[in-house]
Design an enzyme around this catalytic site. Sequence first.
Site, short mmCIF file in Angstrom:
data_model
loop_
_atom_site.label_atom_id
_atom_site.label_comp_id
_atom_site.label_asym_id
_atom_site.label_seq_id
_atom_site.Cartn_x
_atom_site.Cartn_y
_atom_site.Cartn_z
N HIS A 313 0.85 -1.19 0.00
CA HIS A 313 0.00 0.00 0.00
C HIS A 313 0.88 1.24 0.00
CE1 HIS A 313 -3.15 2.81 1.17
NE2 HIS A 313 -4.00 1.89 0.76
N ASP A 371 -7.96 -5.55 0.37
CA ASP A 371 -8.47 -6.38 -0.73
C ASP A 371 -8.05 -7.83 -0.63
OD1 ASP A 371 -9.75 -4.31 -2.00
OD2 ASP A 371 -7.87 -3.60 -2.85
N1 ACO Z 1 4.00 -7.61 -4.87
C1 ACO Z 1 5.34 -7.62 -5.07
N2 ACO Z 1 6.13 -6.53 -4.92
C2 ACO Z 1 5.53 -5.39 -4.55
C3 ACO Z 1 4.14 -5.30 -4.33
C4 ACO Z 1 3.37 -6.46 -4.49
N3 ACO Z 1 2.06 -6.45 -4.30
N4 ACO Z 1 3.83 -4.03 -3.98
C5 ACO Z 1 4.98 -3.34 -3.99
N5 ACO Z 1 6.02 -4.16 -4.32
C6 ACO Z 1 7.43 -3.78 -4.37
C7 ACO Z 1 7.76 -2.97 -5.60
O1 ACO Z 1 8.17 -3.79 -6.66
C8 ACO Z 1 8.86 -2.07 -5.09
O2 ACO Z 1 10.05 -2.84 -5.03
P1 ACO Z 1 11.49 -2.13 -5.30
O3 ACO Z 1 11.66 -1.10 -4.21
O4 ACO Z 1 12.47 -3.24 -5.25
O5 ACO Z 1 11.39 -1.52 -6.68
C9 ACO Z 1 8.45 -1.78 -3.65
O6 ACO Z 1 7.66 -2.92 -3.25
C10 ACO Z 1 7.62 -0.50 -3.49
O7 ACO Z 1 6.47 -0.60 -4.34
P2 ACO Z 1 5.87 0.58 -5.21
O8 ACO Z 1 5.10 0.01 -6.34
O9 ACO Z 1 6.94 1.58 -5.53
O10 ACO Z 1 4.91 1.25 -4.15
P3 ACO Z 1 3.67 2.14 -4.47
O11 ACO Z 1 3.35 2.88 -3.23
O12 ACO Z 1 3.86 2.94 -5.71
O13 ACO Z 1 2.52 1.04 -4.80
C11 ACO Z 1 0.64 -0.35 -4.66
C12 ACO Z 1 1.50 0.71 -3.95
C13 ACO Z 1 0.21 0.16 -6.04
C14 ACO Z 1 -0.62 -0.60 -3.83
C15 ACO Z 1 1.47 -1.66 -4.79
O14 ACO Z 1 1.82 -2.14 -3.50
C16 ACO Z 1 0.72 -2.78 -5.56
O15 ACO Z 1 0.76 -2.79 -6.79
N6 ACO Z 1 0.04 -3.70 -4.83
C17 ACO Z 1 -0.75 -4.73 -5.48
C18 ACO Z 1 -2.09 -4.16 -5.89
C19 ACO Z 1 -2.99 -3.90 -4.72
O16 ACO Z 1 -3.18 -4.78 -3.86
N7 ACO Z 1 -3.61 -2.71 -4.69
C20 ACO Z 1 -4.59 -2.37 -3.67
C21 ACO Z 1 -4.21 -1.14 -2.94
S1 ACO Z 1 -5.36 -0.90 -1.63
C22 ACO Z 1 -6.70 -0.16 -2.33
O17 ACO Z 1 -6.69 0.45 -3.36
C23 ACO Z 1 -7.92 -0.33 -1.56
#
Ligand code: ACO
Length: 434
Positions: A313, A371
Amino acid sequence: MQLSDKKATLSFSDGTPSVEFPIYQGTVGPDVIDIRKLYGETNMFTYDPGFMATASCESAITYIDGEKGQLLYRGYPIEQLALNCDFLDVCYLILNGELPNGDQKKEFDSLVTHHTMVHEQMQYFLRGFRRDAHPMAVLTGLVGAMSAFYHDSTDINDPHHRHVSAIRLIAKMPTLVAMAYKYSKGEPFIYPRNDLSYTGNFLRMMFATPCEDYEVNEVVERALDRIFILHADHEQNASTSTVRLCGSSGTNPFAAIAAGVGCLWGPAHGGANEACLTMLEEIQANGGLDYVGEFMEKVKDKSSGVRLMGFGHRVYKNYDPRAKLMQETCKEVLSALGLENDPLFKLAMELERIALEDEYFVERKLYPNVDFYSGIVQRAIGIPTSLFTAIFALARTVGWIAQWSEMLSDPNYKIGRPRQLYTGEVERDVPTGR
Ligand code: ACO
């Protein structure tokens, strides 16, 4: 907001005089540096794609402490609201700032209950869609179309009009979502009933047929009501910011909320519960628990492009408090429906166990978000995967409309108009003789 004694000074390495900015304090959470004069004084913009360090507005509705894993609606912890209130209590709270007393609650419930019908013409509009259209495509259209049906409440400068629009949206969203579902199934629409609760009525509109009586299952009703409570607001997330930005042009509330529905649809936001369940089904199809290890390796391998959906998140760097409540609800619903051995639930528990111990997730502070379990609950209730995000939209409508209304009553409100760092061609002439 309150002016702090502290000031921020921006200095430059090339000898340009430094500039001072005021700092404002909220009641809790990070202070903000007021950079509104930055461009005028320095001819520079700030650069913050993804709004990682930008407060886009002042708000008194929802507070999140991502490090602690805390979520408050109007100051009340989400855990207490989920245990002691129903969704309409929470709607009242989010809209008005306080929980309703007995009389206020009766009046509010009755107001919402008596606005659940939609204009009969709306169904002819709906019938223009293909039956296999995605419910979010249908919902974006239906919510936007509300402005054509309810234009007597679209004077955004009139607080009474704003209130009427809020009630209409909260009341009619369940009817629209259920209509979209019934249409996709080819079943007759079920009209709302005023003797049922908000959530009971929604369940009936979804699952009843004209052929027989429908009895609302109380465990299912409570579980869905909790899903609504947990999704009601989440401060300046992508869809809420979309509603604010869209609404900042002065457009009508239905158009602004339709924009929010469109944004919520994406898999990084509200579409994650659908994507999460699809992921669990894929793991199950590939060998279930035996495939979990291999799947997790893929997740950790950046080149695979696979993410563990329902994990991570932007704001929570600790357990999402809503995920804990959702996991409890999940257990309750599965046991009430005799589905304790649900393989997808077992898979989810195993994925969570591995992830919470795995260094990849630990060092990135990736925890389950709301979720992760909500899809399993909805599936157990009988809600098809493709409708999950529409249910989220239904619940988030109160947050969107409250944030929109708060923006319009803010004396500092301006049309939202970000700037950019331009890296394209400098001015050049079109070649002659083309
Ligand atoms: N699975 C694997 N790796 C992940 C995940 C994941 N679900 N989420 C983040 N990471 C990793 C990224 O690859 C990144 O790694 P790095 O630092 O080596 O490059 C690091 O964790 C940080 O992630 P970002 O994508 O930069 O973080 P951001 O804040 O932009 O993204 C997000 C947040 C979009 C929610 C992300 O965690 C994601 O895609 N999660 C899966 C989708 C999801 O469950 N979304 C629901 C959000 S809650 C809602 O809307 C109610």
